[in-house]
Design an enzyme around this catalytic site. Structure first.
Site, PDB file in Angstrom:
ATOM      1  N   ASN A 178     -13.220   6.689   6.613  1.00 51.52           N
ATOM      2  CA  ASN A 178     -13.316   5.742   7.721  1.00 51.52           C
ATOM      3  C   ASN A 178     -12.243   5.930   8.783  1.00 51.52           C
ATOM      4  OD1 ASN A 178     -15.626   4.428   6.791  1.00 51.52           O
ATOM      5  ND2 ASN A 178     -14.458   3.045   5.500  1.00 51.52           N
ATOM      6  N   HIS A 222      -4.586   6.112  -0.558  1.00 49.96           N
ATOM      7  CA  HIS A 222      -5.012   6.065   0.834  1.00 49.96           C
ATOM      8  C   HIS A 222      -3.849   6.287   1.798  1.00 49.96           C
ATOM      9  CE1 HIS A 222      -8.784   5.665   2.710  1.00 49.96           C
ATOM     10  NE2 HIS A 222      -8.766   4.406   3.048  1.00 49.96           N
ATOM     11  N   TYR A 237       0.808  -1.221   0.000  1.00 49.35           N
ATOM     12  CA  TYR A 237       0.000   0.000   0.000  1.00 49.35           C
ATOM     13  C   TYR A 237       0.842   1.272   0.000  1.00 49.35           C
ATOM     14  CZ  TYR A 237      -3.740  -3.174   1.512  1.00 49.35           C
ATOM     15  OH  TYR A 237      -4.644  -4.200   1.598  1.00 49.35           O
ATOM     16  N   ASN A 246      -9.026   1.781   9.047  1.00 50.48           N
ATOM     17  CA  ASN A 246     -10.337   1.868   9.682  1.00 50.48           C
ATOM     18  C   ASN A 246     -10.301   1.797  11.203  1.00 50.48           C
ATOM     19  OD1 ASN A 246     -11.117   1.902   7.047  1.00 50.48           O
ATOM     20  ND2 ASN A 246     -12.355   0.050   7.120  1.00 50.48           N
TER      21      ASN A 246
END
Length: 202
Positions: A127, A34, A29, A81
């Site tokens: 989130n 994000h 990631y 989250n």
């Protein structure tokens, strides 16, 4: 003198601020939309000469002096989250109120290259922010939103979009946005949030 100026170095004692970059910990990631908050922390570390390696409060931590202010810089390792768990634990330990917690994170409503500063507010459908508000029981923390662009197609799954990597032609405007976010952070730490908003908000 009653109001004698403190001579103690900001690098001594407890941090004044928490600076929290949001993202996901897996290497796959690393350069995704994000993870803009993590990318901004990386740039802060490079600019101010600190590392973000210590593992505590479910986060990777860096102890930094930014603009004369002692900061605990965090990359929560809980996945996006559940970011609030890490922020809550550090804030409770150091007794830092929400007003002194600055959160850096991605925003799909802004084009790549843009940032937006907010004094407080709702989660806006993010989130990570939603979880921080839940665990702090407050939305009174300032935040710097880093533009990652809207979905390239209306049918594109939102989760797939924010977990997609920045494209080659987005790298330059992304770098500009991260540099602006780092500069805006110094203004926020000095209490100059209106100046930051006037200078950098799109």
């Amino acid at each position: 003198m009653l109001f004698q100026r403190k001579t103690q170095s900001p690098s001594v004692g407890a941090p004044e601020f928490l600076v929290v970059g949001l993202g996901n910990p897996d290497k796959k990631y690393a350069f995704t939309r994000h993870n803009s908050g993590f990318l901004c922390v990386d740039m802060l570390a490079e600019k101010h000469g600190f590392t973000v390696k210590k593992l505590k409060f479910k986060s990777l931590l860096g102890d930094a002096e930014i603009g004369g202010h002692r900061c605990l810089v965090m990359k929560p390792q809980t996945y996006m989250n559940l970011s609030g768990e890490a922020v809550r634990d550090a804030a409770q330990f150091y007794k830092i109120p929400p007003e002194r917690i600055v959160v850096l994170f991605d925003d799909i409503s802004l084009d790549v290259g843009k940032i937006r500063i907010r004094r407080k507010g709702t989660d806006g459908g993010h989130n990570g922010i939603k979880n921080i508000i839940y665990h702090l029981n407050s939305d009174m923390f300032p935040r710097i939103k880093i533009g990652v662009g809207k979905k390239s197609h209306p049918d594109y799954d939102l989760a797939d979009w924010v977990l997609s990597e920045f494209k080659k032609d987005e790298e330059a405007p992304l770098k500009t946005a991260l540099e602006h976010a780092c500069a805006a952070l110094e203004l926020l730490l000095d209490g100059k949030i209106d100046e930051a908003m006037n200078k950098y908000n799109s």
